[in-house]
Design an enzyme around this catalytic site. Structure first.
Site, PDB file in Angstrom:
ATOM      1  N   LEU A 151       0.831  -1.192   0.000  1.00 44.89           N
ATOM      2  CA  LEU A 151       0.000   0.000   0.000  1.00 44.89           C
ATOM      3  C   LEU A 151       0.874   1.255   0.000  1.00 44.89           C
ATOM      4  O   LEU A 151       1.990   1.258   0.512  1.00 44.89           O
ATOM      5  CB  LEU A 151      -0.895   0.027   1.239  1.00 44.89           C
ATOM      6  CG  LEU A 151      -1.857  -1.148   1.457  1.00 44.89           C
ATOM      7  CD1 LEU A 151      -2.722  -0.874   2.685  1.00 44.89           C
ATOM      8  CD2 LEU A 151      -2.729  -1.393   0.239  1.00 44.89           C
ATOM      9  N   ASP A 152       0.329   2.336  -0.571  1.00 46.46           N
ATOM     10  CA  ASP A 152       0.983   3.631  -0.458  1.00 46.46           C
ATOM     11  C   ASP A 152       1.102   3.995   1.024  1.00 46.46           C
ATOM     12  O   ASP A 152       0.313   3.541   1.864  1.00 46.46           O
ATOM     13  CB  ASP A 152       0.172   4.719  -1.152  1.00 46.46           C
ATOM     14  CG  ASP A 152       0.053   4.495  -2.655  1.00 46.46           C
ATOM     15  OD1 ASP A 152       0.841   3.704  -3.196  1.00 46.46           O
ATOM     16  OD2 ASP A 152      -0.829   5.114  -3.265  1.00 46.46           O
ATOM     17  N   ALA A 153       2.054   4.867   1.336  1.00 40.46           N
ATOM     18  CA  ALA A 153       2.260   5.292   2.721  1.00 40.46           C
ATOM     19  C   ALA A 153       1.011   5.914   3.314  1.00 40.46           C
ATOM     20  O   ALA A 153       0.736   5.773   4.513  1.00 40.46           O
ATOM     21  CB  ALA A 153       3.424   6.283   2.796  1.00 40.46           C
ATOM     22  N   ASN A 247       0.114   3.519  -7.403  1.00 41.60           N
ATOM     23  CA  ASN A 247      -0.809   4.666  -7.329  1.00 41.60           C
ATOM     24  C   ASN A 247      -1.991   4.541  -8.282  1.00 41.60           C
ATOM     25  O   ASN A 247      -2.611   5.546  -8.657  1.00 41.60           O
ATOM     26  CB  ASN A 247      -0.072   5.976  -7.619  1.00 41.60           C
ATOM     27  CG  ASN A 247       1.023   6.308  -6.634  1.00 41.60           C
ATOM     28  OD1 ASN A 247       1.821   7.188  -6.874  1.00 41.60           O
ATOM     29  ND2 ASN A 247       1.071   5.607  -5.506  1.00 41.60           N
TER      30      ASN A 247
END
Length: 316
Positions: A151-153, A247
């Site tokens: 997952l993205d931060a 993303n």
């Protein structure tokens, strides 16, 4: 197996250990890509980091701080693909992260974790030790960890973690063959014209200077969206990504004209010209909500759901 209470206690201890590490200069390593074969060293860095002034890199190269295969060279030295560049920078405190992790499920094969924001999964950019992987390795030093979905931060929710290489290979294959059902929640600005819609825009392979991606020729991508609820100027969407591009959900929604609430950079790409990809606050309304997959060694099907945090309360 470990309880969530013991898990959280260990994570807190790990976080404290990480932050007691003595400060040292940061070492950055970059391999010369094929597209830069035959370029001058200074041009490699100016094109790779266009937001950084050219004189900054020239000074590093001229002083020997930035080397090529361990040797000092001039800024106009011609490089070949595969060569290794390296430079150091003075220690800077890493941005603060949230370590409010919760263990959703644990067995001898894998763990399912509810990740908070902001918390990068892997090291990169401003983050070296303040990552989910480092937290797990420091908190449970005798255990192997292989993070499956990344997952993205700033994305919250379910992260699947395999506990050995064999399990990791099986779970990765399920993701690659699109045998895993992933469901997200996204709160977006605006109102879609249809209750169900999708995007198949391809996503570029190259990183932007901030570390993100662009809608451009590259990797095929497919995301489906369904309205869950409408508000005056916002819409809650159920999102199903059928590919796992970097993303992807954020890019597809911004491209449609429905940027995710709190996604300042993909709403306005000029934001990333001077600011990093990872936001320092928990502002992004994107949540990895559900995961469905099969046990690596049987036909048993698992399905997990990650509770949402309080910022979502007005919209659920």
């Amino acid at each position: 197996m470990i309880s969530n209470t013991d898990f959280k206690s260990a994570i807190l201890s790990g976080y404290q250990k990480i932050n007691s590490i003595p400060p040292t200069p940061r070492v950055f390593t970059l391999s010369v890509k094929k597209k830069f074969d035959g370029f001058q060293l200074i041009d490699v860095y100016c094109q790779s980091f266009s937001h950084v002034d050219k004189t900054f890199w020239e000074n590093k190269i001229n002083t020997g701080n930035l080397t090529l295969d361990g040797k000092k060279v001039s800024p106009n030295h011609t490089v070949r693909a595969g060569q290794i560049t390296q430079h150091t920078s003075p220690y800077k405190p890493e941005p603060l992260i949230s370590y409010d992790l919760n263990l959703i499920h644990a067995n001898n094969e894998f763990w399912v974790i509810n990740k908070p924001s902001p918390l990068p999964v892997h090291a990169g950019g401003r983050y070296l030790n303040h990552t989910l992987k480092k937290l797990l390795e420091t908190s449970f030093p005798k255990q192997q960890f292989h993070l499956i979905n990344r997952l993205d931060a700033n994305t919250t929710g379910l992260v699947l973690v395999a506990l050995n290489k064999q399990i990791a290979q099986n779970l990765n294959e399920q993701f690659q063959k699109q045998q895993v059902t992933k469901t997200y929640l996204a709160l977006v600005e605006g109102t879609p014209e249809k209750n169900q819609f999708s995007s198949t825009k391809s996503i570029g392979k190259e990183k932007t200077p901030a570390g993100g991606r662009k809608i451009e020729a590259g990797k095929d991508s497919f995301t489906e969206f369904k309205i869950q609820n409408k508000f005056n100027d916002k819409t809650l969407l159920e999102v199903t990504p059928h590919s796992g591009r970097t993303n992807q959900i954020r890019l597809h929604l911004a491209d449609i004209g429905l940027p995710i609430v709190g996604d300042l950079g993909y709403k306005n790409p000029a934001y990333f010209d001077q600011k990093p990809l990872t936001y320092d606050q928990d502002t992004l309304f994107l949540h990895s909500w559900k995961l469905k997959f099969k046990s690596p060694f049987s036909e048993i099907e698992f399905e997990f759901e990650a509770p949402i945090n309080t910022k979502w309360t007005p919209y659920i």
